[in-house]
Scaffold this motif. Sequence first.
Motif, mmCIF file in Angstrom:
data_model
loop_
_atom_site.group_PDB
_atom_site.id
_atom_site.type_symbol
_atom_site.label_atom_id
_atom_site.label_comp_id
_atom_site.label_asym_id
_atom_site.label_seq_id
_atom_site.Cartn_x
_atom_site.Cartn_y
_atom_site.Cartn_z
ATOM 1 N N MET A 1 0.840 -1.206 0.000
ATOM 2 C CA MET A 1 0.000 0.000 0.000
ATOM 3 C C MET A 1 0.870 1.248 0.000
ATOM 4 N N ARG A 2 0.568 2.174 -0.895
ATOM 5 C CA ARG A 2 1.316 3.421 -0.975
ATOM 6 C C ARG A 2 0.637 4.468 -0.107
ATOM 7 N N THR A 3 1.441 5.378 0.438
ATOM 8 C CA THR A 3 0.939 6.460 1.292
ATOM 9 C C THR A 3 1.098 7.778 0.567
ATOM 10 N N ILE A 4 -0.003 8.508 0.443
ATOM 11 C CA ILE A 4 -0.001 9.748 -0.323
ATOM 12 C C ILE A 4 -0.611 10.869 0.503
ATOM 13 N N VAL A 5 0.046 12.020 0.521
ATOM 14 C CA VAL A 5 -0.431 13.210 1.232
ATOM 15 C C VAL A 5 -1.156 14.106 0.235
ATOM 16 N N ALA A 16 -12.019 15.253 -3.806
ATOM 17 C CA ALA A 16 -12.234 14.261 -4.854
ATOM 18 C C ALA A 16 -10.986 13.412 -5.078
ATOM 19 N N THR A 17 -9.815 14.047 -5.033
ATOM 20 C CA THR A 17 -8.565 13.307 -5.214
ATOM 21 C C THR A 17 -8.354 12.312 -4.086
ATOM 22 N N GLN A 18 -8.602 12.749 -2.880
ATOM 23 C CA GLN A 18 -8.451 11.847 -1.739
ATOM 24 C C GLN A 18 -9.347 10.622 -1.900
ATOM 25 N N GLN A 19 -10.581 10.822 -2.324
ATOM 26 C CA GLN A 19 -11.508 9.706 -2.480
ATOM 27 C C GLN A 19 -11.058 8.748 -3.574
ATOM 28 N N ILE A 20 -10.616 9.283 -4.703
ATOM 29 C CA ILE A 20 -10.152 8.435 -5.800
ATOM 30 C C ILE A 20 -8.939 7.617 -5.377
ATOM 31 N N LEU A 21 -7.983 8.272 -4.730
ATOM 32 C CA LEU A 21 -6.785 7.556 -4.283
ATOM 33 C C LEU A 21 -7.141 6.478 -3.265
ATOM 34 N N VAL A 28 -4.280 7.448 2.357
ATOM 35 C CA VAL A 28 -4.263 8.874 2.065
ATOM 36 C C VAL A 28 -4.298 9.678 3.352
ATOM 37 N N ILE A 29 -3.404 10.630 3.463
ATOM 38 C CA ILE A 29 -3.388 11.552 4.599
ATOM 39 C C ILE A 29 -3.854 12.902 4.083
#
Length: 257
Positions: A1-5, A16-21, A28-29
């Motif tokens: 799992m990748r972690t993205i801020v 919207a970006t947070q939800q897609i990711l 997602v943080i």
Amino acid sequence: MRTIVVTGSASGIGRATQQILHDHGNRVIGVDRHDADLRADLSTLAGRGELADAVTARTNGQIDGVVANAGVAGETPDVVTVNFFGAVATLERLRPLLERSATPRAVVTASMASLLPSDAELVDLCLAGDEPAAVVRATRLVDAGQGGLLYPSSKVALCRWVRRAAAGPRWAGAGIPLNAIAPGVVETPMVAPMIDTPQKRQALAAMVPMPLHGFMTPETPARLLAWLVGVENSHLCGQVVFVDGGSDVVLRGDSTW
């Protein structure tokens, strides 16, 4: 799992970006001034430091992606402190955490407003990293009735910073693709006051012509942001990708610069 801020995650493109990711299986943080996993005010030096410290603590010092999306509109100096200095600080302060990833990616939300009239002095002060002087210049522009130049100036500076930094040793040299997107008019809470009457919508459409489907929902640029911080994006470097319904083409014709 990748972690993205993702900054600016409480609403609009960031949400919207947070939800897609998240739907794609990432951790997602979300970062915003309210309603977020981490709260930080990116208009201040303290807030930028708090962001970096909190992300480091939550991730043991390693992340895989940054979406520097937070931004504001209007005619106050915050437009410059958030849109340029806050975005650049987000990327620079979190870059060491990206270096520890096998698939690091970074992207920032600019705007097609980078094609509109801007203030050269303000742009130069931003790129020189002189935030106090940039705030003074922004205040003078507002006082002179030219506050409308702040937003495009902040985005011009941001696009130029990406172009200057992306191919250097700290980004491409470290294996980190750094890019930007330039959306047209997106129907978000930030934009809502600009399009809340038919007359305002028509005026904005005249300024930002979007022949392909007109104004867009946040999910459209969000899908592009999600791809740019995904593992599939291995070679885009320093690009400003216009997702604008054709406004770039209408305004610049066949020029690529």
